[in-house]
Design a protein around this motif. Structure first.
Motif, PDB file in Angstrom:
ATOM      1  N   GLY A   1       0.864  -1.124  -0.086  1.00 35.68           N
ATOM      2  CA  GLY A   1      -0.077   0.078  -0.180  1.00 35.68           C
ATOM      3  C   GLY A   1       0.830   1.107  -0.039  1.00 35.68           C
ATOM      4  N   GLU A   2       1.967   1.106   0.646  1.00 36.26           N
ATOM      5  CA  GLU A   2       2.764   2.438   0.703  1.00 36.26           C
ATOM      6  C   GLU A   2       3.259   2.839  -0.681  1.00 36.26           C
ATOM      7  N   LYS A   3       3.411   1.794  -1.681  1.00 33.24           N
ATOM      8  CA  LYS A   3       3.779   2.351  -2.985  1.00 33.24           C
ATOM      9  C   LYS A   3       2.834   3.205  -3.556  1.00 33.24           C
ATOM     10  N   TYR A   4       1.651   3.280  -3.205  1.00 32.50           N
ATOM     11  CA  TYR A   4       0.663   4.025  -4.174  1.00 32.50           C
ATOM     12  C   TYR A   4       0.247   5.188  -2.946  1.00 32.50           C
ATOM     13  N   ILE A   5       0.603   5.373  -2.115  1.00 35.08           N
ATOM     14  CA  ILE A   5       0.346   6.464  -1.083  1.00 35.08           C
ATOM     15  C   ILE A   5       0.796   7.793  -2.036  1.00 35.08           C
ATOM     16  N   ASP A   6       1.990   7.857  -2.521  1.00 30.26           N
ATOM     17  CA  ASP A   6       2.373   8.973  -3.282  1.00 30.26           C
ATOM     18  C   ASP A   6       1.258   9.694  -4.311  1.00 30.26           C
ATOM     19  N   ALA A   7       1.017   8.461  -5.084  1.00 30.20           N
ATOM     20  CA  ALA A   7      -0.036   8.815  -5.948  1.00 30.20           C
ATOM     21  C   ALA A   7      -1.336   9.601  -5.474  1.00 30.20           C
ATOM     22  N   ILE A   8      -1.991   8.938  -4.144  1.00 37.56           N
ATOM     23  CA  ILE A   8      -2.988   9.469  -3.560  1.00 37.56           C
ATOM     24  C   ILE A   8      -2.867  10.911  -3.307  1.00 37.56           C
ATOM     25  N   VAL A   9      -1.758  11.060  -2.548  1.00 36.55           N
ATOM     26  CA  VAL A   9      -1.233  12.366  -1.869  1.00 36.55           C
ATOM     27  C   VAL A   9      -0.979  13.559  -3.087  1.00 36.55           C
ATOM     28  N   LYS A  10      -0.496  13.100  -4.220  1.00 36.68           N
ATOM     29  CA  LYS A  10      -0.067  14.081  -5.301  1.00 36.68           C
ATOM     30  C   LYS A  10      -1.635  14.286  -6.038  1.00 36.68           C
ATOM     31  N   LEU A  11      -2.572  13.243  -6.013  1.00 37.41           N
ATOM     32  CA  LEU A  11      -4.021  13.541  -6.522  1.00 37.41           C
ATOM     33  C   LEU A  11      -4.578  14.469  -5.490  1.00 37.41           C
ATOM     34  N   GLN A  12      -4.251  14.293  -4.269  1.00 39.63           N
ATOM     35  CA  GLN A  12      -5.051  15.415  -3.335  1.00 39.63           C
ATOM     36  C   GLN A  12      -4.566  16.619  -3.421  1.00 39.63           C
ATOM     37  N   GLU A  13      -3.248  16.817  -3.542  1.00 33.28           N
ATOM     38  CA  GLU A  13      -2.760  17.873  -3.867  1.00 33.28           C
ATOM     39  C   GLU A  13      -3.250  18.649  -4.967  1.00 33.28           C
ATOM     40  N   GLU A  14      -3.299  18.249  -6.053  1.00 32.76           N
ATOM     41  CA  GLU A  14      -4.092  18.604  -7.228  1.00 32.76           C
ATOM     42  C   GLU A  14      -5.504  19.245  -7.097  1.00 32.76           C
ATOM     43  N   PHE A  15      -5.983  18.415  -6.188  1.00 34.35           N
ATOM     44  CA  PHE A  15      -7.457  19.005  -5.953  1.00 34.35           C
ATOM     45  C   PHE A  15      -7.679  19.954  -5.183  1.00 34.35           C
ATOM     46  N   ASP A  16      -6.584  20.405  -4.362  1.00 36.34           N
ATOM     47  CA  ASP A  16      -6.490  21.349  -3.384  1.00 36.34           C
ATOM     48  C   ASP A  16      -6.303  22.493  -4.023  1.00 36.34           C
ATOM     49  N   GLN A  17      -5.181  22.495  -5.018  1.00 39.02           N
ATOM     50  CA  GLN A  17      -4.724  23.590  -5.635  1.00 39.02           C
ATOM     51  C   GLN A  17      -5.700  24.043  -6.797  1.00 39.02           C
ATOM     52  N   ARG A  18      -6.017  23.090  -7.545  1.00 34.50           N
ATOM     53  CA  ARG A  18      -7.087  23.499  -8.678  1.00 34.50           C
ATOM     54  C   ARG A  18      -8.449  23.901  -8.247  1.00 34.50           C
ATOM     55  N   PHE A  19      -8.924  23.408  -7.309  1.00 36.05           N
ATOM     56  CA  PHE A  19     -10.064  24.069  -6.799  1.00 36.05           C
ATOM     57  C   PHE A  19     -10.128  25.019  -5.616  1.00 36.05           C
ATOM     58  N   ALA A  20      -8.996  25.817  -5.541  1.00 35.39           N
ATOM     59  CA  ALA A  20      -8.884  26.759  -4.706  1.00 35.39           C
ATOM     60  C   ALA A  20      -9.998  27.929  -4.880  1.00 35.39           C
ATOM     61  N   ASP A  21     -10.304  28.392  -6.178  1.00 34.86           N
ATOM     62  CA  ASP A  21     -11.198  29.146  -6.214  1.00 34.86           C
ATOM     63  C   ASP A  21     -12.635  29.023  -5.871  1.00 34.86           C
ATOM     64  N   PHE A  22     -13.003  27.585  -6.028  1.00 27.94           N
ATOM     65  CA  PHE A  22     -14.212  27.273  -5.585  1.00 27.94           C
ATOM     66  C   PHE A  22     -14.159  27.345  -3.871  1.00 27.94           C
ATOM     67  N   LYS A  23     -13.029  26.820  -3.325  1.00 29.11           N
ATOM     68  CA  LYS A  23     -12.930  26.926  -1.999  1.00 29.11           C
ATOM     69  C   LYS A  23     -13.323  28.289  -1.274  1.00 29.11           C
ATOM     70  N   THR A  24     -12.909  29.263  -1.809  1.00 27.68           N
ATOM     71  CA  THR A  24     -12.773  30.679  -1.360  1.00 27.68           C
ATOM     72  C   THR A  24     -14.458  30.964  -1.210  1.00 27.68           C
ATOM     73  N   HIS A  25     -15.318  30.306  -1.961  1.00 22.68           N
ATOM     74  CA  HIS A  25     -16.711  30.769  -1.990  1.00 22.68           C
ATOM     75  C   HIS A  25     -17.610  29.284  -1.280  1.00 22.68           C
ATOM     76  N   ARG A  26     -16.982  28.887  -0.369  1.00 22.68           N
ATOM     77  CA  ARG A  26     -17.511  27.394   0.104  1.00 22.68           C
ATOM     78  C   ARG A  26     -18.691  28.015   1.189  1.00 22.68           C
ATOM     79  N   ALA A  27     -18.374  28.955   1.941  1.00 23.78           N
ATOM     80  CA  ALA A  27     -19.375  29.453   2.691  1.00 23.78           C
ATOM     81  C   ALA A  27     -20.763  29.734   2.081  1.00 23.78           C
ATOM     82  N   THR A  28     -20.420  30.517   0.951  1.00 25.22           N
ATOM     83  CA  THR A  28     -21.727  31.122   0.241  1.00 25.22           C
ATOM     84  C   THR A  28     -22.265  29.972  -0.437  1.00 25.22           C
ATOM     85  N   PHE A  29     -21.670  28.957  -0.658  1.00 21.49           N
ATOM     86  CA  PHE A  29     -22.336  27.584  -1.453  1.00 21.49           C
ATOM     87  C   PHE A  29     -23.144  27.102  -0.412  1.00 21.49           C
ATOM     88  N   GLN A  30     -22.451  26.780   0.879  1.00 20.52           N
ATOM     89  CA  GLN A  30     -23.145  26.211   2.026  1.00 20.52           C
ATOM     90  C   GLN A  30     -24.435  26.828   2.229  1.00 20.52           C
TER      91      GLN A  30
END
Length: 357
Positions: free
Chosen positions: A198-227
């Motif tokens: 499992g440790e072999k694929y953790i890096d891929a999961i972490v990299k994917l998570q970082e990509e989602f956090d970075q690319r959807f930062a503009d949506f995250k700024t309006h999260r309270a409004t969406f809620q």
């Protein structure tokens, strides 16, 4: 479109600032962002072999016919392998899944009639990499399908992205423990005594998570409004902007409006009716609702229009005029347009019988 100084978004924002108007909300297409995030999963060692095998079979007419006949002879579930198309969002996931499920048949065919040695099909480590890529791309395809469709509210689309990010956090803790309940392809190989790390694929999961956090930062700024838009009756008043707090309290204490909102929540067509029926005593909340609802989370409708236009403007329709094309596009993209079949048939009747007294 998105240049910081001379892009369309920058020019619009600058013009609004000059006129003293409130800043516009600029969001990247959520489907395109998700597709770009999925590209961080390179796994070139897997994709190069998969594409090479598929092209070797499908680019040669004789090999392709022999392979299809071979699958038919052994009564395989599938009739063929799929071509990989980079520009199609769901292509990689569909191709990998079909290739993984036909891995045994492909191995036999390539050895006997393929004329090309593929040692990776006998390598357990490579097969596990293939299985992991199959499972993760299937999840990405499921997310992509959720983001498509007409009437997609931006708050619902962003909730789907947040759901996937939460799943990534769960998988990051489960993979080292060899808990593969959400990875059926990997589990199928491990049940056949194939080693899994499992440790072999953790890096891929972490990299994917970082990509989602970075690319959807503009949506995250309006999260309270969406809620607040998704459920204003349970939103914490203290976290709301000051201009909305008093109206939000009045709204949450109104049982009649609360019952109406519960009936239309999540339905874009009926939510507009609810906003139109809001009393004049909620001007700021009504403005916030309308501003959020008119946001386009993706360019799905625009791309669907271009696809429809390309489909209709074929070389076989040389007499198609601009007026015809406009009418075709209007009919094909109008989701709420329902023909009155009875009236149309009535106009086309050639003979009308009249009863004689």
């Amino acid at each position: 479109m998105t240049g910081r100084k001379n892009g369309l978004v920058a020019l619009v924002q600058r013009k609004l600032e000059e006129e003293g108007v409130e800043e516009a909300i600029a969001l990247h297409c959520i489907i395109h962002q998700q597709a770009l995030c999925s590209k961080c999963l390179k796994f070139d060692n897997v994709m190069s072999v998969v594409v090479k095998c598929i092209n070797h079979i499908r680019s040669r007419g004789l090999k392709h016919r022999q392979f299809r006949a071979f699958l038919e002879e052994i009564e395989s579930e599938y009739e063929d392998v799929l071509y990989f198309t980079e520009v199609r969002w769901l292509s990689r996931g569909n191709v990998l899944k079909r290739f993984f499920e036909l891995r045994t048949e492909l191995k036999v065919f390539m050895l006997e009639k393929g004329g090309m040695a593929v040692p990776e099909l006998s390598d357990p480590k490579w097969l596990m990499d293939l299985a992991f890529l199959v499972d993760i791309t299937q999840e990405l395809n499921a997310l992509n399908k959720k983001l498509q469709g007409q009437g997609q509210l931006v708050s619902v689309a962003y909730d789907n992205v947040r759901e996937f990010s939460t799943k990534l956090m769960l998988w990051k803790t489960q993979l080292p423990q060899k808990n593969l309940c959400h990875f059926p392809a990997c589990k199928a190989l491990m049940d056949r005594c194939t080693a899994f790390s499992g440790e072999k694929y953790i890096d891929a999961i972490v990299k994917l998570q970082e990509e989602f956090d970075q690319r959807f930062a503009d949506f995250k700024t309006h999260r309270a409004t969406f809620q607040m838009f998704a459920d204003p009756f349970s939103f914490d008043v203290e976290n709301a902007p000051g201009v909305l707090q008093m109206e939000l309290i009045d709204l949450q204490c109104n049982s009649e409006l609360k019952a109406k909102f519960r009936e239309v929540n999540g339905k874009a067509d009926k939510l507009g009716q609810f906003m139109r029926e809001l009393p004049p005593s909620f001007p700021e909340i009504s403005r916030m609702f309308k501003r959020t609802m008119c946001l386009f989370g993706s360019t799905y409708m625009c791309e669907q229009l271009f696809s429809t236009m390309n489909f209709n403007k074929s070389k076989c329709r040389s007499r198609l005029t601009d007026a015809h094309l406009q009418a075709i596009l209007r009919v094909s993209t109008a989701s709420s347009l329902k023909p009155n079949v009875a009236q149309l048939c009535e106009r086309k009747r050639c003979q009308v019988s009249t009863s004689k007294e």
